[in-house]
Every structure is written in structure tokens, then in C-alpha cells.
Design a protein around this motif. Structure first.
Motif, PDB file in Angstrom:
ATOM      1  N   MET A   1       0.850  -1.175   0.000  1.00 21.49           N
ATOM      2  CA  MET A   1       0.000   0.000   0.000  1.00 21.49           C
ATOM      3  C   MET A   1       0.898   1.243   0.000  1.00 21.49           C
ATOM      4  N   ASN A   2       0.673   2.121  -0.942  1.00 21.39           N
ATOM      5  CA  ASN A   2       1.480   3.337  -0.982  1.00 21.39           C
ATOM      6  C   ASN A   2       0.944   4.356   0.039  1.00 21.39           C
ATOM      7  N   SER A   3       1.657   5.449   0.196  1.00 24.50           N
ATOM      8  CA  SER A   3       1.303   6.422   1.237  1.00 24.50           C
ATOM      9  C   SER A   3      -0.054   7.077   0.997  1.00 24.50           C
ATOM     10  N   GLU A   4      -0.396   7.309  -0.255  1.00 23.69           N
ATOM     11  CA  GLU A   4      -1.705   7.915  -0.543  1.00 23.69           C
ATOM     12  C   GLU A   4      -2.845   6.965  -0.193  1.00 23.69           C
ATOM     13  N   LYS A   8      -5.703   7.539   2.757  1.00 30.94           N
ATOM     14  CA  LYS A   8      -7.135   7.416   2.488  1.00 30.94           C
ATOM     15  C   LYS A   8      -7.773   6.387   3.417  1.00 30.94           C
ATOM     16  N   ALA A   9      -7.123   5.249   3.586  1.00 28.12           N
ATOM     17  CA  ALA A   9      -7.657   4.208   4.469  1.00 28.12           C
ATOM     18  C   ALA A   9      -7.752   4.711   5.910  1.00 28.12           C
ATOM     19  N   LEU A  10      -6.757   5.461   6.346  1.00 28.63           N
ATOM     20  CA  LEU A  10      -6.771   6.001   7.712  1.00 28.63           C
ATOM     21  C   LEU A  10      -7.902   7.005   7.898  1.00 28.63           C
ATOM     22  N   ARG A  11      -8.157   7.787   6.890  1.00 28.06           N
ATOM     23  CA  ARG A  11      -9.247   8.771   6.974  1.00 28.06           C
ATOM     24  C   ARG A  11     -10.612   8.092   7.129  1.00 28.06           C
ATOM     25  N   ASP A  12     -10.720   6.869   6.629  1.00 26.54           N
ATOM     26  CA  ASP A  12     -11.979   6.141   6.709  1.00 26.54           C
ATOM     27  C   ASP A  12     -12.184   5.430   8.048  1.00 26.54           C
ATOM     28  N   LEU A  13     -11.132   5.377   8.867  1.00 28.79           N
ATOM     29  CA  LEU A  13     -11.249   4.691  10.157  1.00 28.79           C
ATOM     30  C   LEU A  13     -12.045   5.525  11.155  1.00 28.79           C
ATOM     31  N   PRO A  14     -12.772   4.857  12.041  1.00 30.10           N
ATOM     32  CA  PRO A  14     -13.403   5.592  13.136  1.00 30.10           C
ATOM     33  C   PRO A  14     -12.324   6.130  14.084  1.00 30.10           C
ATOM     34  N   ARG A  64       9.467   1.773   6.663  1.00 32.50           N
ATOM     35  CA  ARG A  64       8.111   1.972   6.150  1.00 32.50           C
ATOM     36  C   ARG A  64       7.116   2.173   7.293  1.00 32.50           C
ATOM     37  N   LYS A  65       7.301   1.455   8.373  1.00 31.47           N
ATOM     38  CA  LYS A  65       6.398   1.607   9.514  1.00 31.47           C
ATOM     39  C   LYS A  65       6.544   2.986  10.155  1.00 31.47           C
ATOM     40  N   GLU A  66       7.760   3.510  10.181  1.00 29.58           N
ATOM     41  CA  GLU A  66       7.970   4.870  10.693  1.00 29.58           C
ATOM     42  C   GLU A  66       7.229   5.879   9.818  1.00 29.58           C
ATOM     43  N   GLU A  67       7.250   5.663   8.519  1.00 30.63           N
ATOM     44  CA  GLU A  67       6.496   6.531   7.612  1.00 30.63           C
ATOM     45  C   GLU A  67       4.994   6.408   7.874  1.00 30.63           C
ATOM     46  N   GLN A  68       4.541   5.201   8.167  1.00 27.78           N
ATOM     47  CA  GLN A  68       3.127   4.996   8.490  1.00 27.78           C
ATOM     48  C   GLN A  68       2.737   5.788   9.735  1.00 27.78           C
TER      49      GLN A  68
END
Length: 118
Positions: A1-4, A8-14, A64-68
Motif C-alpha cells: 500500500m502506498n502512502s496515498e 485514504k484508508a486512515l481517513r476512513d477509520l473511526p 516503512r512503519k515509521e512513515e506509516q
């Protein structure tokens, strides 16, 4: 999964799920660091190429996890506000301070090992 896609997925989380995202990522990072240390101790002479490769892959995954984490903090700030962002940011800084020395040592060892094999 790329950063974009991640953003987007994070924005959809409660909100509650969004808040728990960072501790879960930090837990994964801590386990990866421990795993690397254990593999280095088990094979100190670097005779097992599988361990060498696994350590390298773990270090890349940690990056990558640090970027997440950074992306998650950004979304927390936008969705939940400054107070939540400051609180989570404080936790992230503390985690990074605790684990930064271990990570730096592992990255340095990796660079040294790559230099040896080149």
C-alpha cells in the motif's frame, strides 16, 4: 500500500481505531528490532544468508512503519484536532527516543555488513 492509499484508508477509520493505529505500529517495530537482535546473536558470524536477508528486510520494514506513523499523525491532526495530535506525537517522540539507539546500531551494523560483502 502506498502512502496515498494508506492516508485514504486512515481517513476512513473511526476515531478510536485511528488512535490505536500508532501503538500497533510501534509494537510491530519493537518486535522487528528484537527479532533482528536475536538473529544477530544467534548468527554472530553472519554465516546464515537467510538471517542476513531477514535482518535487511526487517530494517526496510521498520522504515516503512515509521512513515506509516508520520502519516497516521497527520490524519489524527486533521480528523481529531491538535490536542489528540499533540498527545499521540508525544507518545511517538518517547517511543522513538527509547528505540532510536537500538535502531541506529542496527542500521550501522547493516551498513558495515553490506560494505564487507561488496
Amino acid at each position: 500500500m502506498n502512502s496515498e492509499q494508506l492516508e485514504k484508508a486512515l481517513r476512513d477509520l473511526p476515531p478510536q481505531s485511528l488512535i490505536t493505529e500508532i501503538p500497533e505500529i510501534q509494537n510491530a517495530i519493537a518486535h522487528l528490532l528484537t527479532s533482528n537482535q536475536e538473529m544477530r546473536e544467534f548468527d554472530p558470524e553472519k554465516k546464515d544468508p537467510d538471517f542476513t536477508q531477514a535482518i535487511k528486510e526487517n530494517l526496510e520494514l521498520i522504515k516503512r512503519k515509521e512513515e506509516q506513523i508520520d502519516i497516521t499523525l497527520k490524519v489524527i491532526r486533521e480528523k481529531l484536532g491538535e490536542a489528540a495530535w499533540r498527545e499521540m506525537g508525544s507518545n511517538v517522540r518517547e517511543f522513538r527516543q527509547i528505540h532510536s539507539k537500538q535502531l541506529e546500531e542496527q542500521l550501522q551494523k547493516q551498513q558495515e555488513e553490506e560494505g564487507i560483502f561488496l
